[in-house]
Design an enzyme around this catalytic site. Structure first.
Site, PDB file in Angstrom:
ATOM      1  N   GLY A 274     -67.580 -55.323 -27.507  1.00 23.62           N
ATOM      2  CA  GLY A 274     -68.125 -54.183 -26.773  1.00 23.62           C
ATOM      3  C   GLY A 274     -69.320 -54.564 -25.923  1.00 23.62           C
TER       4      GLY A 274
ATOM      5  N   GLY B  92     -71.184 -52.281 -24.237  1.00 24.35           N
ATOM      6  CA  GLY B  92     -71.979 -51.070 -24.002  1.00 24.35           C
ATOM      7  C   GLY B  92     -73.438 -51.338 -24.345  1.00 24.35           C
ATOM      8  N   PHE B  93     -74.182 -50.270 -24.615  1.00 24.72           N
ATOM      9  CA  PHE B  93     -75.611 -50.439 -24.871  1.00 24.72           C
ATOM     10  C   PHE B  93     -75.867 -51.295 -26.111  1.00 24.72           C
ATOM     11  CE2 PHE B  93     -75.789 -46.853 -22.001  1.00 24.72           C
ATOM     12  CZ  PHE B  93     -76.882 -47.193 -21.221  1.00 24.72           C
ATOM     13  N   GLY B  94     -75.089 -51.066 -27.192  1.00 19.31           N
ATOM     14  CA  GLY B  94     -75.293 -51.829 -28.416  1.00 19.31           C
ATOM     15  C   GLY B  94     -74.949 -53.290 -28.242  1.00 19.31           C
TER      16      GLY B  94
ATOM     17  N   VAL C 297     -59.551 -55.957 -28.101  1.00 18.42           N
ATOM     18  CA  VAL C 297     -59.439 -56.446 -29.473  1.00 18.42           C
ATOM     19  C   VAL C 297     -58.516 -55.519 -30.251  1.00 18.42           C
ATOM     20  CG1 VAL C 297     -60.683 -56.850 -31.629  1.00 18.42           C
ATOM     21  CG2 VAL C 297     -61.700 -57.534 -29.447  1.00 18.42           C
TER      22      VAL C 297
ATOM     23  N   GLU D 189     -75.091 -30.606 -19.061  1.00 20.08           N
ATOM     24  CA  GLU D 189     -75.411 -31.267 -17.797  1.00 20.08           C
ATOM     25  C   GLU D 189     -74.268 -31.113 -16.795  1.00 20.08           C
ATOM     26  OE1 GLU D 189     -78.696 -34.518 -19.176  1.00 20.08           O
ATOM     27  OE2 GLU D 189     -76.641 -35.235 -19.180  1.00 20.08           O
TER      28      GLU D 189
ATOM     29  N   ASP E 214     -72.437 -46.129 -31.712  1.00 21.59           N
ATOM     30  CA  ASP E 214     -71.722 -44.909 -32.101  1.00 21.59           C
ATOM     31  C   ASP E 214     -70.701 -45.148 -33.206  1.00 21.59           C
ATOM     32  OD1 ASP E 214     -73.142 -43.697 -30.154  1.00 21.59           O
ATOM     33  OD2 ASP E 214     -71.463 -43.209 -28.843  1.00 21.59           O
TER      34      ASP E 214
END
Lengths: 418, 418
Positions: free
Chosen positions: B10, B12-14, B78, B171, B300
């Site tokens: 991944g 992403g942010f992590g 994966v 939003e 997440d």
């Protein structure tokens, strides 16, 4: 009292110019296009090569025409034209749309010279989807190369073949080697992304056949200095998912781009008028259909004689001039005047070859090298529709020029790939 | 001697935070992601609502990590993790990739609460493709309304339902009425595009449940002033291509967006570890898998206790902190030190509600209205990856703020529509 209705098929350069010319006419204008956006096609290759974002070179047609209160824009795919009933039929809409005047500006697609089975392996470059597919292919091939351990297969994955030595082919091929060296090389670990091989294939004996011969020679030299292999008088005899056959020679290449040959929109034949081999409609000097003055054909779909036995070329200024002219003729007829013949005003030819190099040929002047490149920049920014797009494109070009990086290296899913 | 290999699933942010924290470690890092880009998810709704282009909020993962010579980025999906053999398997690649340490940061998708048949009619908002599909639906519905002559059907075409009253739903819903009034109204002729109806549906008794109660009430008032219909304690019982059923009431709506509920990546269950109802992996306080310290789960996908019986929330700062922490623990273990427990540093919550309005809640401070909106702007620009993106986003926001127009109203073809 209902006003006469002018239906315009196509929101490209020709259709948009026609609509604008009718802004203050006492008519109702209906513009029908298959997409919701006007596309600045001369910069489409810069979406394919990751320099610009799709929204930088396009604007909603209804946004461009929003101040024109007599004009309605409809998203739809015209499937049939009934000249006897004076109607056009749009896919998924039962009721046809009637017209008093019809301006057909439906453009052209790429031609695979009867080998349509090549298209899935060698996408052309006419729509935003085409450009996004090219971008996806280019980037996905390099991603696959990062996995690959076999040198031969890695080589095939990083070989890019561009078929067609006109302006689109030259501009597309010329930017890829620098992109590979400056932007991709630092990002890959298992192979030298800067060593990507770019082959430009042209069937004729020189590049940019619309330009003078000396320019063609210079462009070839420039491209070769940039690292492009130029193959002239070379015919493509086969295209598969794994590469191309050039004459008898097999060239393994994952990425093949098609920039050769045009085939006009099938709407030309749908008009029931005489068309040439490329599907272009043979029009009268005033751009109307022989025997049917209520229909005009403009842009890449029209076959119009120019000078010395040449035809008016399939370039944006020609489409703009034809669109405006057809609209002016509609106004003339409504005012009881007779329509005027179309006269093409040749503004010259421009092509860019990678960073800092371009060629410009005007009727009385030639410019090459960096001055031509800045001229190219200026002209393209000037003609980009919409203030915001101009600023955004300037910003992205400035960034790319100073840093050698590209802004839009996104692989997004689509019909054609992952 | 081969160095230990840390595989990160991944980008992403992590995952990105973990990779960056390993930049100078004596390890080989392999980052595997299904897409080639890191995505700034908090602004994804601005792609859906035509404010930003996809490339404004994303950057190639390999570009972000290009200076990190110990790191290889691979594009791949994966499909399996074998903890006994310490390998991960990637789709279309026969040979598995071995790891010494594994950091799983595969994130979450939307959950339809067991009603997966709703997904085709109510897309969620997690990937760029999701956002492009939302944009396409929104714009295509208005295009269809321009053709429509039946008032009821026109109403259904211009009714937008947003399901879920969390930050994404608020939003997204908050920006649509202004967009319709300022940008779309002048462009359409056969109906009042500014009269588009926006309905925000929330099952609980208040909006933004992660915020204090008074803030929820204020946000509801703000949204209603902007023209959003807010329906609290309302359950969606059916979703079709033609609309939604809210309890027993049928609401005809062409456009339904889903912003409710999360379901963690199936890779959590593929790990063979204990997962909660949302598919999140129950991890030890140091973020490692119970009984297998070579595997950490972050972002997440991880279920981590916080305080007062609450869990660490599924927000970007939490994912960044977890990713960096898991990487720091890898370094600790390599240095023979024991891993530390993760402590979440709550930086506060931010949400924007249309133009000029936002709410910000920090541990010791609350800000609302225009100051919060500027704060929101500042924080989001600050954290946008890459200098170019920041400039481009500023430019586009400035343009949109001053002119009320939107830059990216493109309908491009894709898997989900025309």
């Amino acid at each position: 009292m209902t006003r006469p209705r002018v239906v315009i098929i196509g929101g490209g350069f020709g259709g948009l110019a026609a609509a604008k010319r009718l802004a203050r006419a006492e008519v109702d204008v209906v513009v029908i296009d298959r997409t919701n956006h006007h596309l600045f096609q001369p910069l489409l290759y810069q979406v394919a090569n990751t320099s610009l974002a799709p929204s930088d070179i396009s604007a909603p047609i209804r946004f461009v025409l929003r101040r024109q209160r007599n004009t309605t824009v409809l998203l739809g795919d015209v499937t049939a034209i009934d000249r006897a009933a004076r109607t056009v039929t749009v896919r998924d809409h039962a009721e046809p749309i009637g017209y008093d005047h019809l301006i057909v500006a439906a453009g052209a697609r790429h031609s695979y010279f009867g080998r349509d089975e090549w298209e899935p392996h060698a996408p052309g470059l006419k729509t935003l989807e085409d450009a996004l597919q090219m971008r996806r292919r280019l980037l996905t091939a390099f991603e696959a190369a990062e996995w690959e351990r076999d040198a031969g297969r890695q080589r095939a994955l990083t070989t890019i073949v561009v078929v067609g030595g006109g302006a689109t082919g030259v501009e597309l091929a010329g930017t890829i080697p620098e992109f590979a060296r400056a932007a991709l090389r630092p990002d890959f670990r298992t192979f030298d992304a800067g060593g990507a091989r770019v082959v430009l294939v042209e069937g004729g004996d020189r590049l940019l056949p619309a330009f003078p011969t000396e320019i063609s020679a210079r462009v070839r030299r420039d491209l070769e200095r940039l690292g492009v292999e130029v193959r002239l008088q070379t015919r493509v005899t086969e295209v598969t998912a794994d590469g191309v056959r050039l004459g008898d020679e097999w060239l393994a290449a994952r990425t093949v781009f098609w920039a050769a040959g045009n085939q006009a929109s099938p709407l030309g034949r749908a008009l029931g008028a005489e068309c040439d081999a490329q599907g272009r409609v043979v029009v009268r000097p005033d751009l109307s259909l022989p025997g049917d003055p209520s229909v005009s054909v403009v842009g890449d779909l029209a076959r119009v004689d120019w000078t010395d036995g040449r035809l008016v070329p399939g370039v944006c200024p020609a489409a703009v001039q034809m669109g405006a002219h057809a609209a002016a003729n509609v106004r003339a007829r409504l005012a009881g005047r007779s329509p005027a013949p179309f006269v093409y005003w040749n503004k010259g030819e421009l092509a860019t070859i990678g960073r800092n190099r371009a060629v410009a040929v005007f009727p009385f002047l030639r410019v090459t090298g960096r001055p031509a490149w800045f001229l190219w920049l200026f002209v393209h920014i000037l003609y980009l529709v919409g203030f915001r797009n101009r600023l955004s494109v300037l910003l992205q070009w400035g960034y790319a020029y100073l840093t050698f990086q590209r802004g839009v290296r996104l692989i997004t899913a689509g019909e054609g790939g992952r």
